[in-house]
Each structure stands twice: as structure tokens, then as C-alpha cells.
Design an enzyme around this catalytic site. Structure first.
Site, mmCIF file in Angstrom:
data_model
loop_
_atom_site.group_PDB
_atom_site.id
_atom_site.type_symbol
_atom_site.label_atom_id
_atom_site.label_comp_id
_atom_site.label_asym_id
_atom_site.label_seq_id
_atom_site.Cartn_x
_atom_site.Cartn_y
_atom_site.Cartn_z
ATOM 1 N N ASN A 246 29.857 37.180 43.565
ATOM 2 C CA ASN A 246 29.080 37.663 42.425
ATOM 3 C C ASN A 246 28.486 39.054 42.618
ATOM 4 O O ASN A 246 27.463 39.398 42.037
ATOM 5 C CB ASN A 246 28.029 36.625 42.024
ATOM 6 C CG ASN A 246 27.049 36.338 43.128
ATOM 7 O OD1 ASN A 246 27.098 36.957 44.180
ATOM 8 N ND2 ASN A 246 26.136 35.402 42.885
ATOM 9 N N GLU B 76 13.984 40.899 54.524
ATOM 10 C CA GLU B 76 15.374 41.344 54.404
ATOM 11 C C GLU B 76 15.509 42.829 54.714
ATOM 12 O O GLU B 76 16.451 43.253 55.391
ATOM 13 C CB GLU B 76 15.902 41.011 53.003
ATOM 14 C CG GLU B 76 16.049 39.502 52.806
ATOM 15 C CD GLU B 76 16.355 39.069 51.381
ATOM 16 O OE1 GLU B 76 16.474 37.847 51.157
ATOM 17 O OE2 GLU B 76 16.498 39.936 50.483
ATOM 18 N N LYS C 80 28.158 43.390 47.489
ATOM 19 C CA LYS C 80 28.922 42.411 48.257
ATOM 20 C C LYS C 80 30.407 42.783 48.391
ATOM 21 O O LYS C 80 30.907 43.648 47.666
ATOM 22 C CB LYS C 80 28.767 41.030 47.587
ATOM 23 C CG LYS C 80 27.344 40.464 47.664
ATOM 24 C CD LYS C 80 27.289 39.052 47.084
ATOM 25 C CE LYS C 80 25.893 38.460 47.177
ATOM 26 N NZ LYS C 80 25.846 37.071 46.659
ATOM 27 N N PHE D 99 28.073 25.157 50.060
ATOM 28 C CA PHE D 99 28.846 26.405 50.014
ATOM 29 C C PHE D 99 28.497 27.375 51.151
ATOM 30 O O PHE D 99 29.011 28.491 51.194
ATOM 31 C CB PHE D 99 28.645 27.095 48.657
ATOM 32 C CG PHE D 99 27.197 27.357 48.305
ATOM 33 C CD1 PHE D 99 26.500 28.424 48.850
ATOM 34 C CD2 PHE D 99 26.531 26.515 47.428
ATOM 35 C CE1 PHE D 99 25.179 28.662 48.534
ATOM 36 C CE2 PHE D 99 25.193 26.743 47.101
ATOM 37 C CZ PHE D 99 24.519 27.829 47.656
ATOM 38 N N HIS E 54 23.538 41.034 45.866
ATOM 39 C CA HIS E 54 22.383 40.232 46.293
ATOM 40 C C HIS E 54 21.136 41.043 45.969
ATOM 41 O O HIS E 54 21.139 42.267 46.089
ATOM 42 C CB HIS E 54 22.416 39.986 47.810
ATOM 43 C CG HIS E 54 21.080 39.516 48.332
ATOM 44 N ND1 HIS E 54 20.691 38.198 48.283
ATOM 45 C CD2 HIS E 54 20.010 40.208 48.845
ATOM 46 C CE1 HIS E 54 19.456 38.087 48.763
ATOM 47 N NE2 HIS E 54 19.025 39.295 49.115
ATOM 48 N N THR F 24 22.914 34.180 38.703
ATOM 49 C CA THR F 24 23.798 33.939 39.861
ATOM 50 C C THR F 24 25.231 33.654 39.409
ATOM 51 O O THR F 24 26.187 34.188 39.975
ATOM 52 C CB THR F 24 23.259 32.735 40.675
ATOM 53 O OG1 THR F 24 21.891 32.966 40.995
ATOM 54 C CG2 THR F 24 24.064 32.519 41.948
ATOM 55 N N ARG G 194 16.425 41.936 39.833
ATOM 56 C CA ARG G 194 16.975 40.617 39.466
ATOM 57 C C ARG G 194 17.466 40.644 38.014
ATOM 58 O O ARG G 194 18.471 40.022 37.676
ATOM 59 C CB ARG G 194 15.921 39.517 39.639
ATOM 60 C CG ARG G 194 15.455 39.259 41.066
ATOM 61 C CD ARG G 194 16.485 38.691 41.997
ATOM 62 N NE ARG G 194 17.132 37.515 41.498
ATOM 63 C CZ ARG G 194 17.865 36.679 42.248
ATOM 64 N NH1 ARG G 194 18.023 36.906 43.555
ATOM 65 N NH2 ARG G 194 18.469 35.639 41.733
ATOM 66 N N ARG H 143 26.311 41.349 37.122
ATOM 67 C CA ARG H 143 27.146 40.165 37.339
ATOM 68 C C ARG H 143 28.000 39.848 36.110
ATOM 69 O O ARG H 143 29.142 39.412 36.243
ATOM 70 C CB ARG H 143 26.275 38.983 37.773
ATOM 71 C CG ARG H 143 25.883 39.124 39.249
ATOM 72 C CD ARG H 143 24.795 38.172 39.644
ATOM 73 N NE ARG H 143 24.657 38.040 41.091
ATOM 74 C CZ ARG H 143 23.642 37.409 41.669
ATOM 75 N NH1 ARG H 143 22.693 36.855 40.940
ATOM 76 N NH2 ARG H 143 23.578 37.332 42.989
ATOM 77 N N TYR I 176 21.608 34.423 55.458
ATOM 78 C CA TYR I 176 21.591 33.365 54.435
ATOM 79 C C TYR I 176 21.133 32.010 54.999
ATOM 80 O O TYR I 176 21.431 30.963 54.404
ATOM 81 C CB TYR I 176 22.975 33.230 53.790
ATOM 82 C CG TYR I 176 23.190 34.153 52.596
ATOM 83 C CD1 TYR I 176 22.310 34.145 51.509
ATOM 84 C CD2 TYR I 176 24.288 35.004 52.530
ATOM 85 C CE1 TYR I 176 22.500 34.973 50.408
ATOM 86 C CE2 TYR I 176 24.498 35.836 51.413
ATOM 87 C CZ TYR I 176 23.594 35.813 50.363
ATOM 88 O OH TYR I 176 23.785 36.616 49.268
HETATM 89 P P1 DAT Z 1 21.109 34.611 44.049
HETATM 90 O O1 DAT Z 1 22.143 35.420 44.804
HETATM 91 O O2 DAT Z 1 21.206 34.821 42.557
HETATM 92 O O3 DAT Z 1 19.710 34.818 44.575
HETATM 93 P P2 DAT Z 1 21.088 32.012 45.412
HETATM 94 O O4 DAT Z 1 20.035 32.587 46.296
HETATM 95 O O5 DAT Z 1 20.825 30.699 44.753
HETATM 96 O O6 DAT Z 1 21.487 33.054 44.244
HETATM 97 O O7 DAT Z 1 22.458 31.839 46.226
HETATM 98 C C1 DAT Z 1 22.846 32.813 47.172
HETATM 99 C C2 DAT Z 1 24.330 33.046 47.026
HETATM 100 O O8 DAT Z 1 25.044 31.847 47.362
HETATM 101 C C3 DAT Z 1 24.789 33.387 45.604
HETATM 102 O O9 DAT Z 1 24.620 34.755 45.278
HETATM 103 C C4 DAT Z 1 26.231 32.984 45.656
HETATM 104 C C5 DAT Z 1 26.206 31.747 46.547
HETATM 105 N N1 DAT Z 1 26.128 30.521 45.720
HETATM 106 C C6 DAT Z 1 25.024 30.044 45.088
HETATM 107 N N2 DAT Z 1 25.303 28.907 44.420
HETATM 108 C C7 DAT Z 1 26.621 28.665 44.637
HETATM 109 C C8 DAT Z 1 27.531 27.647 44.217
HETATM 110 N N3 DAT Z 1 27.140 26.638 43.438
HETATM 111 N N4 DAT Z 1 28.831 27.728 44.648
HETATM 112 C C9 DAT Z 1 29.243 28.732 45.459
HETATM 113 N N5 DAT Z 1 28.436 29.734 45.889
HETATM 114 C C10 DAT Z 1 27.149 29.696 45.481
HETATM 115 MG MG MG Z 2 18.844 34.281 46.365
#
Ligand code: DAT
Ligand code: MG
Length: 140
Positions: A114, A128, A11, A59, A117, A93, A87, A104, A51
Site C-alpha cells: 500500500n 520511528e 514502500k 500477515f 507508511h 490502509t 495519515r 493509497r 513492525y
Molecule cells: P497502516 O499502515 O495504515 O498504519 P496498520 O498499522 O494496521 O496500517 O498495518 C501495517 C501494515 O500491515 C499495513 O500498511 C499493511 C499491512 N497490513 C495491514 N492489514 C493487513 C491485512 N489485512 N492483510 C495484509 N497486510 C496487512
Molecule cells: Mg500503522
């Protein structure tokens, strides 16, 4: 478990801090092989399509702006049980909850910024990969 392919993004927060090589080293140390890789710069709209599953989350706007803020490195990783293994190497996350030694834990700045992805299942990995790579770009 069979050999799988998964989709990864390094990222903007990580490419900006010149961490691409350090992150790829973590993948390789875990037995994941980079079989496709390119550096691209998404538009906010393209990030929004990628996304879309999160579009109702508070967010979402911030997430799309962030993903379009700097170039990213998109990759296909291959290996035994690659989806779960990636993962695991990524960590939780929220970096505050990520295990020691994970990407991370070591590199992420916040839950939003973070660093990586990774696909979460076989069907999303397939979708994807197809969004970012043509068949010709996937080296066996
Ligand atoms: P991951 O990337 O671990 O699969 P996710 O699919 O739940 O996590 O979320 C996608 C992305 O969205 C994540 O990498 C960062 C952002 N994100 C998730 N939860 C968040 C939050 N509470 N506040 C801000 N950004 C968030
Ligand atoms: Mg995800």
C-alpha cells in the site's frame, strides 16, 4: 495545533514503480516539508523490529518480507498537525477504502502493498524517527 514531525516510508511497491517523486509531491502539496530523507534497503530482521507491534498478526511474515524486498525511502515530514495530516494524505490502509486523491487510492496495489507508511501518534512518531535517523540527519 502545533508544528509536528512524523515518520514516513515510501514502500517497496512504490519505489519499484518510480513513484517516489509523485508521492513527495502529494506531501508537499498538503503543506508537509521533508526535513530528512534517505533511500535504504532493510533486512527482513530490521523490518521485523520496525513492525514488531504486528508480530501476532497473520500477515506479519509477509509484511516483513515485502518491506525487505526492494529499497525504501524513509523520511521525516514536518508541518502543522503533521501526524494527522500525513495519515489523511496517505488514505485508508486498504486502498479499496481510501478516499479520492489520497496516495493509497492513486498508487497502492493492495492492502499489503500500500505504498506508504505513516506514524499514527506522537509517541510512535518519535520512536520511528529515532529508529531510522540520528539527530545530525534532522535538518531544521
Ligand atoms: P497502516 O499502515 O495504515 O498504519 P496498520 O498499522 O494496521 O496500517 O498495518 C501495517 C501494515 O500491515 C499495513 O500498511 C499493511 C499491512 N497490513 C495491514 N492489514 C493487513 C491485512 N489485512 N492483510 C495484509 N497486510 C496487512
Ligand atoms: Mg500503522
Amino acid at each position: 495545533m502545533a508544528i509536528q514531525r512524523t515518520f514516513s516510508i515510501i514502500k517497496p511497491d512504490a519505489t519499484k514503480r518510480n513513484l517516489t517523486g509523485a508521492i513527495v509531491a502529494k506531501f508537499e502539496a498538503a503543506g508537509l516539508r521533508v526535513v530528512a530523507s534517505k533511500r535504504i534497503h532493510l533486512s527482513v530482521a530490521q523490518a521485523g523490529v520496525f513492525y514488531a507491534v504486528h508480530k501476532e498478526r497473520p500477515f506479519y511474515g509477509e509484511l516483513c518480507e515485502f518491506m525487505a524486498s526492494e529499497p525504501i525511502v524513509v523520511q521525516v515530514l514536518e508541518g502543522e498537525d503533521a501526524i494527522a495530516k500525513n495519515r489523511e494524505v496517505m488514505g485508508a490502509t486498504n486502498p479499496a477504502e481510501a478516499a479520492e486523491g489520497t496516495i493509497r487510492k492513486e498508487f497502492a496495489l493492495s492492502i499489503g502493498e500500500n505504498s506508504v507508511h505513516g506514524s499514527d501518534a506522537e509517541d510512535t512518531a518519535k520512536e520511528e524517527i529515532a529508529y531510522f535517523f540520528s539527530g545530525l540527519e534532522l535538518v531544521g
